[in-house]
Write an enzyme that holds these catalytic residues in place. Structure first.
Site, mmCIF file in Angstrom:
data_model
loop_
_atom_site.group_PDB
_atom_site.id
_atom_site.type_symbol
_atom_site.label_atom_id
_atom_site.label_comp_id
_atom_site.label_asym_id
_atom_site.label_seq_id
_atom_site.Cartn_x
_atom_site.Cartn_y
_atom_site.Cartn_z
ATOM 1 N N TYR A 156 0.830 -1.017 0.096
ATOM 2 C CA TYR A 156 -0.020 -0.057 -0.065
ATOM 3 C C TYR A 156 0.758 1.262 0.016
ATOM 4 O O TYR A 156 0.539 2.048 -0.654
ATOM 5 C CB TYR A 156 -0.906 -0.057 1.325
ATOM 6 C CG TYR A 156 -2.068 1.023 1.579
ATOM 7 C CD1 TYR A 156 -3.288 0.907 0.819
ATOM 8 C CD2 TYR A 156 -1.881 2.234 2.056
ATOM 9 C CE1 TYR A 156 -4.153 1.716 0.718
ATOM 10 C CE2 TYR A 156 -2.845 3.313 2.245
ATOM 11 C CZ TYR A 156 -3.938 2.793 1.606
ATOM 12 O OH TYR A 156 -4.930 4.148 1.578
ATOM 13 N N LYS A 160 0.646 3.728 -2.920
ATOM 14 C CA LYS A 160 0.387 5.379 -2.778
ATOM 15 C C LYS A 160 1.721 6.390 -2.929
ATOM 16 O O LYS A 160 1.153 7.791 -3.191
ATOM 17 C CB LYS A 160 -0.147 5.477 -1.131
ATOM 18 C CG LYS A 160 -1.407 4.525 -0.973
ATOM 19 C CD LYS A 160 -2.678 5.393 -1.794
ATOM 20 C CE LYS A 160 -3.812 4.719 -1.686
ATOM 21 N NZ LYS A 160 -5.147 5.316 -2.412
HETATM 22 N N1 CAA Z 1 4.219 -0.295 14.596
HETATM 23 C C1 CAA Z 1 5.215 -1.198 15.436
HETATM 24 N N2 CAA Z 1 4.968 -2.163 15.537
HETATM 25 C C2 CAA Z 1 3.926 -3.014 15.201
HETATM 26 C C3 CAA Z 1 2.944 -2.174 14.567
HETATM 27 C C4 CAA Z 1 3.200 -0.887 14.336
HETATM 28 N N3 CAA Z 1 2.253 0.104 13.767
HETATM 29 N N4 CAA Z 1 1.851 -3.019 14.161
HETATM 30 C C5 CAA Z 1 2.059 -4.126 14.844
HETATM 31 N N5 CAA Z 1 3.411 -4.305 15.435
HETATM 32 C C6 CAA Z 1 3.954 -5.229 16.084
HETATM 33 C C7 CAA Z 1 3.043 -5.959 16.949
HETATM 34 O O1 CAA Z 1 3.301 -5.125 18.305
HETATM 35 C C8 CAA Z 1 3.957 -7.394 17.154
HETATM 36 O O2 CAA Z 1 4.940 -6.998 17.899
HETATM 37 P P1 CAA Z 1 5.512 -8.372 18.811
HETATM 38 O O3 CAA Z 1 5.510 -9.432 18.151
HETATM 39 O O4 CAA Z 1 6.595 -7.838 19.512
HETATM 40 O O5 CAA Z 1 4.219 -8.548 19.713
HETATM 41 C C9 CAA Z 1 4.060 -7.390 15.612
HETATM 42 O O6 CAA Z 1 4.392 -6.201 15.054
HETATM 43 C C10 CAA Z 1 3.119 -8.354 14.988
HETATM 44 O O7 CAA Z 1 1.900 -7.698 15.148
HETATM 45 P P2 CAA Z 1 0.642 -8.527 14.752
HETATM 46 O O8 CAA Z 1 0.455 -9.732 16.086
HETATM 47 O O9 CAA Z 1 -0.390 -7.660 14.708
HETATM 48 O O10 CAA Z 1 1.021 -9.290 13.547
HETATM 49 P P3 CAA Z 1 0.027 -9.671 12.293
HETATM 50 O O11 CAA Z 1 0.847 -10.486 11.257
HETATM 51 O O12 CAA Z 1 -1.072 -10.340 13.009
HETATM 52 O O13 CAA Z 1 -0.856 -8.398 11.908
HETATM 53 C C11 CAA Z 1 -0.373 -6.268 10.565
HETATM 54 C C12 CAA Z 1 0.321 -7.403 11.265
HETATM 55 C C13 CAA Z 1 -1.323 -6.904 9.657
HETATM 56 C C14 CAA Z 1 0.528 -5.290 10.205
HETATM 57 C C15 CAA Z 1 -1.309 -5.703 11.800
HETATM 58 O O14 CAA Z 1 -0.769 -5.351 12.878
HETATM 59 C C16 CAA Z 1 -2.167 -4.608 11.088
HETATM 60 O O15 CAA Z 1 -3.231 -4.614 10.677
HETATM 61 N N6 CAA Z 1 -1.729 -3.033 11.586
HETATM 62 C C17 CAA Z 1 -2.205 -1.995 11.257
HETATM 63 C C18 CAA Z 1 -1.774 -1.587 9.709
HETATM 64 C C19 CAA Z 1 -2.488 -0.528 9.328
HETATM 65 O O16 CAA Z 1 -1.783 0.593 9.896
HETATM 66 N N7 CAA Z 1 -2.972 -0.225 8.331
HETATM 67 C C20 CAA Z 1 -3.517 0.956 7.810
HETATM 68 C C21 CAA Z 1 -4.824 0.543 7.155
HETATM 69 S S1 CAA Z 1 -5.915 1.962 7.026
HETATM 70 C C22 CAA Z 1 -5.201 2.693 5.613
HETATM 71 O O17 CAA Z 1 -4.357 2.310 4.993
HETATM 72 C C23 CAA Z 1 -5.780 4.078 5.103
HETATM 73 C C24 CAA Z 1 -4.819 5.223 5.162
HETATM 74 O O18 CAA Z 1 -4.783 5.492 3.991
HETATM 75 C C25 CAA Z 1 -4.397 5.849 6.371
#
Ligand code: CAA
Length: 250
Positions: A156, A160
């Site tokens: 993404y 973007k």
């Molecule tokens: N920053 C730092 N660390 C992060 C993080 C972040 N933003 N997100 C997750 N982590 C870390 C977690 O704390 C975790 O750490 P530990 O292993 O030390 O506990 C590790 O990464 C794994 O996290 P998850 O258990 O969540 O792993 P997952 O594989 O199940 O999911 C993910 C990973 C898909 C990235 C999920 O965390 C997620 O959906 N994050 C949000 C992503 C995001 O911000 N998307 C924006 C969508 S909205 C959009 O895109 C519109 C726009 O234009 C703004």
């Protein structure tokens, strides 16, 4: 300001979220508003009916913005049935969030095609005609994550970021023709795309970094779009306008 002469605005992905708010604001100013939805979207007719009962007068066409031939067919139909397109808002977009370790080619390609190739597919159908008529607006919806990157969004963020490269190059090519091309980069807005983020991630990793202290509202983004679509915005081109509650300042 309400329009003196009606203009046609095509907003991709206008059903729900940001796109719907953009369609509503444009309709309120007197634009003939056309939106696209994924071909075969079973809810499209119902949505259109509900919106038009509120008096918006929207038209909706099935279009896979990721597919060139679908974009050609869609725009030809819109031009024949509604009229030449004055304003194109490239809004349709998807997320397939996962860490790079888990990212496969399918989820990389899906995001690049829908969020970046779509700009070529749709703009290609309208920009020459805008240039010939001496007026046009192309507004590309990017994201704060295209500027700053985001954990779990290599696909993404790359797409973007590419949006604004496209904007700048096309803006140069059509600047003398009365056509402006701009990017807006919203931050986290209260739409389904954002509320789908796991709550603990949203609460602990995202909201604390938004100085305004809340998610943005779709209407706030739509307000920026209608400015860029207006005559008054004729001197704004090739810009990337951030609307992110102070989350990322460039
Ligand atoms: N920053 C730092 N660390 C992060 C993080 C972040 N933003 N997100 C997750 N982590 C870390 C977690 O704390 C975790 O750490 P530990 O292993 O030390 O506990 C590790 O990464 C794994 O996290 P998850 O258990 O969540 O792993 P997952 O594989 O199940 O999911 C993910 C990973 C898909 C990235 C999920 O965390 C997620 O959906 N994050 C949000 C992503 C995001 O911000 N998307 C924006 C969508 S909205 C959009 O895109 C519109 C726009 O234009 C703004």
């Amino acid at each position: 300001m309400p329009l003196k002469t009606p203009r046609v605005a095509l907003v991709t992905g206008g059903m729900g979220g940001l796109g719907e708010a953009i369609c509503i604001k444009l309709a309120g100013l007197g634009y003939k508003v056309v939106t696209t939805h994924s071909p075969g979207n079973a809810k499209a007719a119902e949505w259109l009916d509900a919106m038009n009962k509120q008096g918006y007068g929207f038209r909706a066409y099935g279009c896979d913005v990721a597919d060139y031939d679908s974009a050609v067919a869609c725009v030809q139909k819109v031009v024949a049935e509604v009229g030449a397109i004055d304003v194109l808002v490239n809004n349709a977009g998807i997320t397939r969030d996962m860490t790079f370790k888990k990212m496969d080619k399918v989820n990389w390609d899906a995001v690049m095609r829908t969020n970046l190739d779509s700009l070529f597919n749709m703009s290609k159908q309208v920009v020459d005609a805008m240039s010939d008529r001496g007026w046009g607006r192309v507004i590309n919806v990017s994201s704060v994550n295209g500027s700053k990157g985001a954990f779990g969004q290599t696909n993404y963020s790359a797409a973007k970021a590419g949006v604004h490269g496209f904007t700048k190059a096309l803006a140069l090519e059509v600047a003398k023709k009365g056509v402006t091309v701009n990017t807006i980069s919203p931050g986290y807005i209260g739409t389904k795309m954002v509320t789908a983020i796991p709550k603990e991630v949203l609460d602990s990793k995202i909201l604390p970094h938004i100085p305004v202290g809340r998610l943005g509202k779709p209407e706030e983004v739509a307000g920026l779009i209608i400015y860029l679509a207006s005559d008054e915005a004729a001197f704004v081109t090739g810009a990337n306008i951030a609307i992110n509650g102070g989350q990322h300042m460039q």
